[in-house]
Design a protein around this motif. Structure first.
Motif, mmCIF file in Angstrom:
data_model
loop_
_atom_site.group_PDB
_atom_site.id
_atom_site.type_symbol
_atom_site.label_atom_id
_atom_site.label_comp_id
_atom_site.label_asym_id
_atom_site.label_seq_id
_atom_site.Cartn_x
_atom_site.Cartn_y
_atom_site.Cartn_z
ATOM 1 N N SER A 56 0.799 -1.225 0.000
ATOM 2 C CA SER A 56 0.000 0.000 0.000
ATOM 3 C C SER A 56 0.833 1.277 0.000
ATOM 4 O O SER A 56 0.301 2.356 -0.242
ATOM 5 C CB SER A 56 -0.925 0.004 1.224
ATOM 6 N N GLN A 57 2.119 1.173 0.267
ATOM 7 C CA GLN A 57 2.964 2.365 0.396
ATOM 8 C C GLN A 57 4.046 2.385 -0.679
ATOM 9 O O GLN A 57 4.507 1.346 -1.152
ATOM 10 C CB GLN A 57 3.627 2.378 1.774
ATOM 11 N N ASP A 58 4.470 3.606 -1.025
ATOM 12 C CA ASP A 58 5.582 3.757 -1.961
ATOM 13 C C ASP A 58 6.916 3.507 -1.275
ATOM 14 O O ASP A 58 7.874 3.059 -1.916
ATOM 15 C CB ASP A 58 5.586 5.169 -2.568
ATOM 16 N N TYR A 60 8.624 2.048 2.604
ATOM 17 C CA TYR A 60 8.455 1.460 3.928
ATOM 18 C C TYR A 60 9.728 1.700 4.735
ATOM 19 O O TYR A 60 10.812 1.235 4.342
ATOM 20 C CB TYR A 60 8.221 -0.048 3.822
ATOM 21 N N LYS A 255 -0.359 2.420 -8.398
ATOM 22 C CA LYS A 255 0.187 2.492 -7.042
ATOM 23 C C LYS A 255 -0.695 1.641 -6.130
ATOM 24 O O LYS A 255 -1.868 1.367 -6.443
ATOM 25 C CB LYS A 255 0.207 3.936 -6.552
ATOM 26 N N GLY A 256 -0.148 1.274 -4.978
ATOM 27 C CA GLY A 256 -0.945 0.524 -4.023
ATOM 28 C C GLY A 256 -2.185 1.284 -3.599
ATOM 29 O O GLY A 256 -3.253 0.699 -3.397
ATOM 30 N N SER A 257 -2.065 2.598 -3.488
ATOM 31 C CA SER A 257 -3.208 3.424 -3.093
ATOM 32 C C SER A 257 -4.313 3.387 -4.147
ATOM 33 O O SER A 257 -5.503 3.486 -3.813
ATOM 34 C CB SER A 257 -2.760 4.870 -2.853
ATOM 35 N N ASP A 258 -3.943 3.240 -5.434
ATOM 36 C CA ASP A 258 -4.956 3.102 -6.489
ATOM 37 C C ASP A 258 -5.774 1.839 -6.274
ATOM 38 O O ASP A 258 -7.010 1.851 -6.373
ATOM 39 C CB ASP A 258 -4.295 3.031 -7.871
ATOM 40 N N LEU A 260 -6.209 0.110 -3.477
ATOM 41 C CA LEU A 260 -7.040 0.194 -2.273
ATOM 42 C C LEU A 260 -8.251 1.097 -2.491
ATOM 43 O O LEU A 260 -9.348 0.798 -2.000
ATOM 44 C CB LEU A 260 -6.196 0.697 -1.100
ATOM 45 N N SER A 261 -8.073 2.190 -3.212
ATOM 46 C CA SER A 261 -9.206 3.078 -3.509
ATOM 47 C C SER A 261 -10.242 2.361 -4.376
ATOM 48 O O SER A 261 -11.451 2.500 -4.164
ATOM 49 C CB SER A 261 -8.722 4.344 -4.222
ATOM 50 N N SER A 264 -12.141 -0.095 -2.232
ATOM 51 C CA SER A 264 -13.124 0.603 -1.388
ATOM 52 C C SER A 264 -14.367 0.983 -2.183
ATOM 53 O O SER A 264 -15.500 0.848 -1.691
ATOM 54 C CB SER A 264 -12.486 1.861 -0.790
ATOM 55 N N VAL A 284 -3.115 -6.775 2.924
ATOM 56 C CA VAL A 284 -2.668 -5.395 2.718
ATOM 57 C C VAL A 284 -1.499 -5.103 3.641
ATOM 58 O O VAL A 284 -1.568 -5.295 4.843
ATOM 59 C CB VAL A 284 -3.808 -4.387 2.975
#
Length: 285
Positions: A56-58, A60, A255-258, A260-261, A264, A284
């Motif tokens: 989920s993160q760019d 760590y 991206k991981g955020s894409d 997860l969005s 959701s 995740v």
């Protein structure tokens, strides 16, 4: 043991997400496992083959331990048992079984997973799962600094769940599998048929991590998503596959955020339309 600083995990997750970690360690033996995990307070993130995860993160600010590519020995025990380390790829393991004319692992020829990940998740398909083949698992317990053996009956397997899923600090090291002698031509035919069927239905041409959601009781995930017209629905570089809506693909440097969005959004739309709260099958991080 191999170790790298500021290491990009792109090649070690099946979504092919760019994610840099502070340090990455690749264990090669039991003593490496002890060195890495003997302090239970020094948290490290464990990756098997990286097949069922979402980074989920760019970046760590954390240490990763990666089993893929190392800690992957396979050996034959007697005529029909196989002892394998956690980092072995299930495709490689199924090919080893074929070479020794052993049946039982054909469905794993095209299931992306490491052996350790398969044990933790009780991986399987078509009504078969890894627990049916397991005799015992050898694992490391950092709380007691001991290597232990647990029989399959004590692992408490459930659908995509296990003792190791519920106790993530326990590190799967090796597994002993019980296979059966078979005919090489028949084994190879089943392997090829399994691969062909999956490639026909699943979006293997794009990076993905398999089925995103667990099947809810009495429902199928794909038809609900299809009915909502969400095939091809995208957020950033992540998209619901047009080929199989139970999959999310990285089609444009996601991206991981894409991801997860997008998850959701799909969850919310399914909840509103059908009153079903979809449970994410992927881990995740």
């Amino acid at each position: 043991m191999k170790a790298f600083s500021n290491f990009n995990l792109r090649e070690y997750n099946s979504y092919r997400l760019s994610a840099v970690c502070r340090n990455a360690y690749f264990p090669e033996c039991d003593e490496d496992i002890r060195t890495l995990f003997s302090d239970p307070n020094a948290k490290k993130i464990v990756l098997g083959g990286g097949y069922n995860i979402i980074l989920s993160q760019d970046y760590y600010d954390a240490d990763f331990v990666v089993f893929s590519g190392t800690y992957n020995n396979i050996s034959l025990v007697g005529e029909d048992k196989v002892l394998c380390q956690a980092g072995v790829d299930m495709k490689e393991l199924s090919e080893f079984a074929l070479a020794n004319e052993l049946t039982g692992l054909e469905i794993y020829y095209d299931i992306p997973s490491s052996l350790g990940g398969a044990v933790v998740m009780n991986a399987g398909a078509g009504g078969e799962d890894i627990k049916a083949l397991l005799i015992e698992v050898y694992y490391y317990d950092p709380n007691t600094d001991t290597f232990n053996t647990i029989s399959v009956s004590d692992i408490n397997f459930e659908y995509r769940n296990s003792f190791f899923q519920k106790n993530p600090e326990m590190i799967v090291c090796r597994a002993l599998l019980q296979l059966k002698t078979g005919n090489a031509d028949e084994i190879k035919a089943k392997m090829d048929k399994t691969k062909e069927a999956r490639w026909a239905k699943q979006p293997r041409e794009f990076p993905n991590a398999g089925s995103v959601f667990k099947r809810p009781p009495g429902r199928f995930v794909g038809p609900m998503i299809d009915e909502l017209g969400l095939k091809g629905f995208a957020v950033g570089g992540a998209k619901v596959s047009e080929k199989h809506s139970g999959f999310i693909i990285n089609y444009a440097d996601a991206k991981g955020s894409d991801i997860l969005s997008l998850i959701s959004s799909v969850k919310a739309k399914v909840q509103d339309a059908f009153g079903v709260d979809l449970e994410v099958e992927q881990r995740v991080i």
